[in-house]
Design an enzyme around this catalytic site. Structure first.
Site, PDB file in Angstrom:
ATOM      1  N   HIS A 135      11.055 -16.114 -61.634  1.00 16.53           N
ATOM      2  CA  HIS A 135      11.472 -14.726 -61.864  1.00 16.53           C
ATOM      3  C   HIS A 135      10.419 -13.967 -62.664  1.00 16.53           C
ATOM      4  O   HIS A 135       9.436 -14.543 -63.137  1.00 16.53           O
ATOM      5  CB  HIS A 135      12.802 -14.707 -62.620  1.00 16.53           C
ATOM      6  N   THR A 175       5.414 -10.368 -62.610  1.00 15.89           N
ATOM      7  CA  THR A 175       4.027 -10.621 -62.196  1.00 15.89           C
ATOM      8  C   THR A 175       3.571 -12.069 -62.397  1.00 15.89           C
ATOM      9  O   THR A 175       4.112 -12.799 -63.239  1.00 15.89           O
ATOM     10  CB  THR A 175       3.065  -9.725 -63.023  1.00 15.89           C
ATOM     11  N   ARG A 176       2.571 -12.443 -61.602  1.00 17.03           N
ATOM     12  CA  ARG A 176       1.870 -13.721 -61.740  1.00 17.03           C
ATOM     13  C   ARG A 176       0.398 -13.482 -61.414  1.00 17.03           C
ATOM     14  O   ARG A 176       0.073 -12.546 -60.683  1.00 17.03           O
ATOM     15  CB  ARG A 176       2.394 -14.768 -60.735  1.00 17.03           C
ATOM     16  N   LYS A 181       0.871  -8.457 -71.051  1.00 16.17           N
ATOM     17  CA  LYS A 181       1.501  -9.794 -71.112  1.00 16.17           C
ATOM     18  C   LYS A 181       0.444 -10.823 -71.480  1.00 16.17           C
ATOM     19  O   LYS A 181      -0.561 -10.948 -70.786  1.00 16.17           O
ATOM     20  CB  LYS A 181       2.109 -10.108 -69.739  1.00 16.17           C
ATOM     21  N   HIS A 216      -0.167 -21.422 -72.641  1.00 16.10           N
ATOM     22  CA  HIS A 216       0.115 -22.243 -71.460  1.00 16.10           C
ATOM     23  C   HIS A 216       0.850 -23.549 -71.804  1.00 16.10           C
ATOM     24  O   HIS A 216       0.682 -24.567 -71.134  1.00 16.10           O
ATOM     25  CB  HIS A 216      -1.209 -22.525 -70.731  1.00 16.10           C
ATOM     26  N   CYS A 261      10.874 -18.312 -69.635  1.00 18.62           N
ATOM     27  CA  CYS A 261      10.638 -18.902 -68.326  1.00 18.62           C
ATOM     28  C   CYS A 261      10.386 -20.392 -68.574  1.00 18.62           C
ATOM     29  O   CYS A 261      10.247 -20.797 -69.733  1.00 18.62           O
ATOM     30  CB  CYS A 261       9.386 -18.234 -67.733  1.00 18.62           C
ATOM     31  N   LYS A 287       1.128 -18.791 -57.066  1.00 24.11           N
ATOM     32  CA  LYS A 287       0.111 -18.293 -56.117  1.00 24.11           C
ATOM     33  C   LYS A 287       0.033 -19.143 -54.865  1.00 24.11           C
ATOM     34  O   LYS A 287      -0.409 -18.696 -53.824  1.00 24.11           O
ATOM     35  CB  LYS A 287      -1.259 -18.214 -56.814  1.00 24.11           C
TER      36      LYS A 287
HETATM   37  C1  LIG Z   1       5.786 -17.737 -67.919  1.00 19.79           C
HETATM   38  C2  LIG Z   1       5.242 -18.271 -66.631  1.00 19.79           C
HETATM   39  C3  LIG Z   1       4.050 -17.763 -66.159  1.00 19.79           C
HETATM   40  C4  LIG Z   1       3.504 -18.260 -64.971  1.00 19.79           C
HETATM   41  N1  LIG Z   1       2.343 -17.728 -64.509  1.00 19.79           N
HETATM   42  C5  LIG Z   1       1.857 -18.125 -63.317  1.00 19.79           C
HETATM   43  C6  LIG Z   1       0.736 -17.478 -62.770  1.00 19.79           C
HETATM   44  O1  LIG Z   1       0.189 -16.541 -63.362  1.00 19.79           O
HETATM   45  N2  LIG Z   1       0.284 -17.882 -61.557  1.00 19.79           N
HETATM   46  C7  LIG Z   1       0.882 -18.892 -60.878  1.00 19.79           C
HETATM   47  O2  LIG Z   1       0.417 -19.221 -59.782  1.00 19.79           O
HETATM   48  N3  LIG Z   1       1.971 -19.535 -61.375  1.00 19.79           N
HETATM   49  C8  LIG Z   1       2.464 -19.170 -62.569  1.00 19.79           C
HETATM   50  N4  LIG Z   1       3.581 -19.761 -63.092  1.00 19.79           N
HETATM   51  C9  LIG Z   1       4.170 -20.914 -62.406  1.00 19.79           C
HETATM   52  C10 LIG Z   1       5.102 -20.561 -61.277  1.00 19.79           C
HETATM   53  O3  LIG Z   1       5.876 -19.425 -61.587  1.00 19.79           O
HETATM   54  C11 LIG Z   1       5.955 -21.789 -60.963  1.00 19.79           C
HETATM   55  O4  LIG Z   1       5.080 -22.881 -60.674  1.00 19.79           O
HETATM   56  C12 LIG Z   1       6.881 -21.580 -59.799  1.00 19.79           C
HETATM   57  O5  LIG Z   1       7.662 -20.426 -59.986  1.00 19.79           O
HETATM   58  C13 LIG Z   1       7.791 -22.797 -59.604  1.00 19.79           C
HETATM   59  O6  LIG Z   1       8.691 -22.505 -58.562  1.00 19.79           O
HETATM   60  P1  LIG Z   1       9.821 -23.515 -58.093  1.00 19.79           P
HETATM   61  O7  LIG Z   1      10.342 -22.945 -56.833  1.00 19.79           O
HETATM   62  O8  LIG Z   1       9.280 -24.901 -58.100  1.00 19.79           O
HETATM   63  O9  LIG Z   1      10.901 -23.500 -59.262  1.00 19.79           O
HETATM   64  P2  LIG Z   1      12.108 -22.430 -59.573  1.00 19.79           P
HETATM   65  O10 LIG Z   1      11.626 -21.052 -59.462  1.00 19.79           O
HETATM   66  O11 LIG Z   1      12.695 -22.839 -60.872  1.00 19.79           O
HETATM   67  O12 LIG Z   1      13.114 -22.696 -58.405  1.00 19.79           O
HETATM   68  C14 LIG Z   1      13.987 -23.779 -58.377  1.00 19.79           C
HETATM   69  C15 LIG Z   1      15.332 -23.269 -57.938  1.00 19.79           C
HETATM   70  O13 LIG Z   1      16.190 -24.367 -57.688  1.00 19.79           O
HETATM   71  C16 LIG Z   1      17.494 -23.978 -58.070  1.00 19.79           C
HETATM   72  N5  LIG Z   1      18.303 -25.178 -58.288  1.00 19.79           N
HETATM   73  C17 LIG Z   1      18.107 -26.123 -59.208  1.00 19.79           C
HETATM   74  N6  LIG Z   1      19.080 -27.039 -59.173  1.00 19.79           N
HETATM   75  C18 LIG Z   1      19.925 -26.665 -58.187  1.00 19.79           C
HETATM   76  C19 LIG Z   1      21.138 -27.196 -57.690  1.00 19.79           C
HETATM   77  N7  LIG Z   1      21.713 -28.288 -58.211  1.00 19.79           N
HETATM   78  N8  LIG Z   1      21.739 -26.572 -56.660  1.00 19.79           N
HETATM   79  C20 LIG Z   1      21.188 -25.434 -56.117  1.00 19.79           C
HETATM   80  N9  LIG Z   1      20.056 -24.878 -56.588  1.00 19.79           N
HETATM   81  C21 LIG Z   1      19.428 -25.486 -57.608  1.00 19.79           C
HETATM   82  C22 LIG Z   1      17.227 -23.205 -59.347  1.00 19.79           C
HETATM   83  O14 LIG Z   1      18.322 -22.422 -59.754  1.00 19.79           O
HETATM   84  C23 LIG Z   1      16.004 -22.411 -58.984  1.00 19.79           C
HETATM   85  O15 LIG Z   1      16.332 -21.153 -58.427  1.00 19.79           O
HETATM   86  C24 LIG Z   1       4.159 -19.295 -64.264  1.00 19.79           C
HETATM   87  C25 LIG Z   1       5.376 -19.798 -64.744  1.00 19.79           C
HETATM   88  C26 LIG Z   1       5.914 -19.290 -65.916  1.00 19.79           C
HETATM   89  C27 LIG Z   1       7.211 -19.848 -66.403  1.00 19.79           C
HETATM   90  O1  LIG Z   2      -1.709 -20.077 -62.751  1.00 27.45           O
HETATM   91  C1  LIG Z   2      -2.176 -19.159 -63.409  1.00 27.45           C
HETATM   92  O2  LIG Z   2      -3.065 -18.439 -62.974  1.00 27.45           O
HETATM   93  C2  LIG Z   2      -1.662 -18.906 -64.801  1.00 27.45           C
HETATM   94  C3  LIG Z   2      -2.768 -18.677 -65.744  1.00 27.45           C
HETATM   95  C4  LIG Z   2      -3.343 -19.901 -66.307  1.00 27.45           C
HETATM   96  C5  LIG Z   2      -2.329 -20.800 -66.825  1.00 27.45           C
HETATM   97  C6  LIG Z   2      -1.188 -20.911 -65.980  1.00 27.45           C
HETATM   98  N1  LIG Z   2      -0.822 -19.985 -65.185  1.00 27.45           N
END
Ligand SMILES: Cc1cc2nc3c(=O)[nH]c(=O)nc-3n(C[C@H](O)[C@H](O)[C@H](O)COP(=O)(O)OP(=O)(O)OC[C@H]3O[C@@H](n4cnc5c(N)ncnc54)[C@H](O)[C@@H]3O)c2cc1C
Ligand SMILES: O=C(O)[C@@H]1CCCC=N1
Length: 391
Positions: A47, A50-51, A273, A277, A320, A353
């Protein structure tokens, strides 16, 4: 199988599950995407506004995957007629990489040069002319990955889920999965239904191990709460996206051994922002009770020293979660004992990404196809010493 059943069920509608479901539907697979929360939600990892998108990495394989990934992002933008990242030359921000001359910085620089990614090296004497309002630390070097920019996260999820539905995919939100029975047909039980499919993909972010426990597997994943901090500009506009201020990564610093990274002020007017990390370990269901602010102390010291144009007190703090593996590389693999279950996990704070390519790869794995990339860095067996299962 009855007509109620699916070719594939995907658990978790974060960025990785949503792109996986979309790819499955594109391949004419009858697909169900299950999400525990009512969509959209802000309780996982995908959520927020931005990323960062970038090719700057310390391993070639991430840079290679990003080559195709940029094309997939553009393809989705065209298909859905929506802008998901800043592409025009005026708005593509670039990524400023700063770090001690001899450390990780050299590894990033070599990877970028070896892969012919367009970069600009910023000699110290020219630094402030290109990047005003930032103090480059003593002994640090700096370069800009000019391919990098800002991705719109919430907009991405809405778009990819919408495209999935247009292709005939079914999303059931507010349906927490409470049981999985593996077999040649996998049975998935939620709080309000029972669903069956030939194949299952688990992309549950911080809840990966909770779900995997139903399949006899535990991975060495650590869930970390990140305080997402926004800092006020002393002079409005000085770090603004419209003024072409870049995203940045500070690889190591006096204050911290982990990266500090930031995005230009954009989503909240006048606020930039900047995050650390890493953070404190948390239970994903108890995230709000984790109140450690050690990361904020580090950021305050760094901002005071290197970003003198920001007020060093966070104006907004959101949260997050990261789900981190011991080597910070993803898990993209088949379940070791149930070959019709695919796992996408441990995106270690840098997976957004890669969403389009992760979705493509998890779809290929679930269909028994040879994956488009060498997945050996992402295999479960690398954790042999850590995983609680007979691998
Ligand atoms: C602050 C922050 C900054 C970031 N910055 C960057 C960035 O700049 N660039 C970049 O590339 N990446 C970035 N990332 C990383 C990136 O956002 C994550 O790697 C990515 O969002 C992970 O996605 P996901 O789908 O694995 O997890 P999630 O988004 O957590 O999705 C998992 C989903 O599974 C659901 N779920 C879990 N258990 C169950 C269940 N039992 N039943 C049904 N549903 C379930 C959850 O509710 C959730 O919606 C950042 C992350 C954070 C926290
Ligand atoms: O993945 C990204 O670009 C950001 C910035 C560096 C650290 C983690 N997330």
């Amino acid at each position: 199988m009855s007509s109620q059943d699916y070719d594939c069920i995907v658990i978790g509608a974060g960025v990785q599950g949503s792109f996986t479901a979309y790819n499955l539907a594109k391949n004419n697979k009858k697909t169900l995407l299950l999400e525990q929360f009512v969509l959209p939600h802000s309780r996982g990892s995908s959520h927020g506004q931005t990323r960062i998108i970038r090719k700057a990495y310390d391993e070639d394989y991430y840079t290679h995957m990003m080559e195709e990934c940029y094309q997939l992002w553009s393809q989705l933008e065209k298909e859905a007629n929506v802008k998901l990242y800043r592409t025009s030359s005026l708005r593509r921000t670039g990524l400023l990489v700063m770090g001690p001359e001899q450390g990780d910085y050299q590894v990033f620089k070599s990877t970028l040069e070896r892969n012919k990614v367009p970069i600009v090296i910023l000699p110290r004497e020219e630094f402030s002319q290109h990047i005003p309002h930032v103090n480059l630390s003593q002994g640090n070097a700096a370069l800009v990955d000019t391919t990098a920019g800002v991705l719109y996260a919430d907009r991405t999820l809405k778009t990819v889920q919408g495209q999935f539905q247009k292709l005939g995919g079914v999303i059931k939100d507010g349906q927490k999965v409470i049981d999985i029975t593996p077999g040649s047909v996998v049975t998935v039980t939620t709080v309000s239904g029972v669903y069956r499919a030939k194949r299952l993909v688990i992309t549950a972010g911080p809840w990966a191990n909770t779900l995997l426990s139903h399949t006899g597997l535990q991975l060495p994943l650590q869930v970390i709460k990140i305080n997402v901090c926004y800092w006020r500009e002393k002079i409005p506009g000085s770090y603004n996206v419209q003024h072409r201020f870049p995203c940045f990564i500070q690889l190591e610093s006096e204050e911290a051994k982990h990266h500090i990274y930031g995005l230009p002020s954009n989503e909240y007017p006048g606020l930039m922002k900047i995050c650390y990390h890493t953070g404190a370990e948390t239970d994903p269901d108890e995230r709000d009770r984790q109140t450690d602010r050690g990361d904020i102390d580090i950021l305050q010291r760094y901002i005071t020293r290197c970003f003198p144009g920001l007020v060093p007190i966070p104006a907004v703090v959101e949260s997050c979660m990261y789900t981190v593996t011991p080597d910070n590389h993803f898990v993209l693999d088949l379940h070791p004992t149930h070959s019709n279950i695919v796992i996408g996990a441990g995106f270690s704070g840098h997976g957004f990404k890669f969403g389009p390519i992760v979705g493509k790869l998890l779809c290929e794995l679930s269909q028994g196809e040879v994956p488009s990339y060498d997945l050996s860095p992402f295999r479960i067996r690398r954790f042999q010493a850590h995983s609680k299962s007979a691998l």
